[in-house]
Design an enzyme around this catalytic site. Structure first.
Site, PDB file in Angstrom:
ATOM      1  N   GLY A  17     -26.262  63.661 -30.880  1.00 26.90           N
ATOM      2  CA  GLY A  17     -24.953  63.023 -30.815  1.00 26.90           C
ATOM      3  C   GLY A  17     -24.883  61.804 -31.702  1.00 26.90           C
ATOM      4  N   SER A  20     -21.543  59.524 -34.621  1.00 21.63           N
ATOM      5  CA  SER A  20     -20.636  58.403 -34.402  1.00 21.63           C
ATOM      6  C   SER A  20     -21.125  57.594 -33.211  1.00 21.63           C
ATOM      7  CB  SER A  20     -19.200  58.893 -34.143  1.00 21.63           C
ATOM      8  OG  SER A  20     -19.151  59.655 -32.941  1.00 21.63           O
ATOM      9  N   TYR A 170     -18.210  65.160 -14.803  1.00 23.94           N
ATOM     10  CA  TYR A 170     -19.074  64.310 -15.629  1.00 23.94           C
ATOM     11  C   TYR A 170     -20.032  63.500 -14.748  1.00 23.94           C
ATOM     12  CZ  TYR A 170     -20.411  60.584 -18.878  1.00 23.94           C
ATOM     13  OH  TYR A 170     -21.124  59.680 -19.640  1.00 23.94           O
TER      14      TYR A 170
END
Length: 290
Positions: A17, A20, A170
């Site tokens: 990841g 960014s 999440y």
């Protein structure tokens, strides 16, 4: 020593990841202290652009790329094979990739996408790269969790039900992430491979963009008051490099200090249930640690 961090000359770090936000800043910090950095991203063009930016910012040419959609178990395994083919050892694995999504969706493996990306992917990648982590000892696995794990609950029979709300899904996945991290740390005690979790803080990144709705709106409105990505990366970098943490394992960090994670995360019976369920979903066995 450079800026209080262990010099990474001759060492290799893999950051997921990293196109960014926190992941990109983590990769930059590791590159600046001498690590050979490999960044893993989902989009080939963005990953290539991020690597070029990292080379320019750090002054190091030792930045390579891997491309994979981490919600796909076959792509995680393929990326791990490519990494093993190119490298003889791995000193630091930073499982930074994560996300929250706007709707319920199954992956190609029949797994709910939030669960697949935030919980199963980092565990699978660590298991696939464990031989190289052992070759790089003392080595470190740093799992970027979230303070949201404190709101999670584990009901293994209902993790993939369509009714799951995005932030609930999440939080549940991040709790599972912490539980599995502690289970793996226990299994690797004495091997020279450490496993720790970090909470980066509330950071102004593009996280939540795919979630849409109020999550995206709140993230946009609150962004001026949030931590910068560089400050959000600081705890990951600290746990990945601080000499005094070389043998620390099974811990949870926030603001570069060891903290207590949620009470549920220390339930060893729950850790073992989550561990066994994850191995089943990954088609793996305890021999993965062999």
């Amino acid at each position: 020593m450079t800026g209080g961090l262990a010099v990474g000359a001759g060492k290799t770090a893999l950051v997921t990841g990293a196109t960014s936000g926190i992941g990109k800043e983590t990769a930059l910090a590791l590159s600046r202290v001498g690590f050979n950095v490999v960044i893993l991203g989902r989009n080939a063009a963005k990953t290539s652009d991020a690597a070029a930016w990292l080379r320019g910012q750090s002054g190091s040419a030792a930045v390579d790329v891997l491309v994979a959609d981490l919600t796909s178990q076959s792509q995680v395994r393929r990326a791990a094979r490519e990494f093993r083919a190119a490298h003889a050892r791995l000193d630091v694995l930073v499982n930074n990739a994560g996300g929250v999504f706007p709707s319920w969706q199954l992956t190609e493996d029949g797994v709910e996408r939030t669960w697949a990306l935030n919980h199963l992917a980092p565990l699978l990648l660590a298991l696939e790269l464990l031989p190289l982590l052992r070759a790089g000892t003392p080595s470190r696995i740093v799992n970027v969790a979230s303070g949201a794990h404190a709101n999670g609950r584990i009901d293994l029979g209902a993790q993939h039900e369509e009714a799951a709300f995005s932030m609930d899904a999440y939080s549940n996945a991040k709790l599972a992430n912490v539980l599995a991290s502690y289970a793996l740390a226990r299994r690797l005690t004495g091997t020279g491979v450490t496993v720790n979790c970090v909470h980066p803080g509330v950071v102004g990144t593009s996280f939540g963009r795919e979630a849409g709705g109020w999550i995206k709106a709140v993230s946009v409105i609150a962004r001026p008051f949030l931590l910068s990505p560089a400050r959000g990366a600081a705890t990951s970098v600290h746990v990945a490099t601080a000499p005094e943490l070389e043998s620390v394992t099974g811990a949870y960090f926030a603001k570069s200090s060891a903290r207590r994670s949620s009470p549920a995360s220390y339930d060893e019976a729950l850790q073992e249930r989550v561990w066994s369920a994850a191995l089943s979903e990954l088609g793996a066995t305890a021999l993965s640690l062999g």
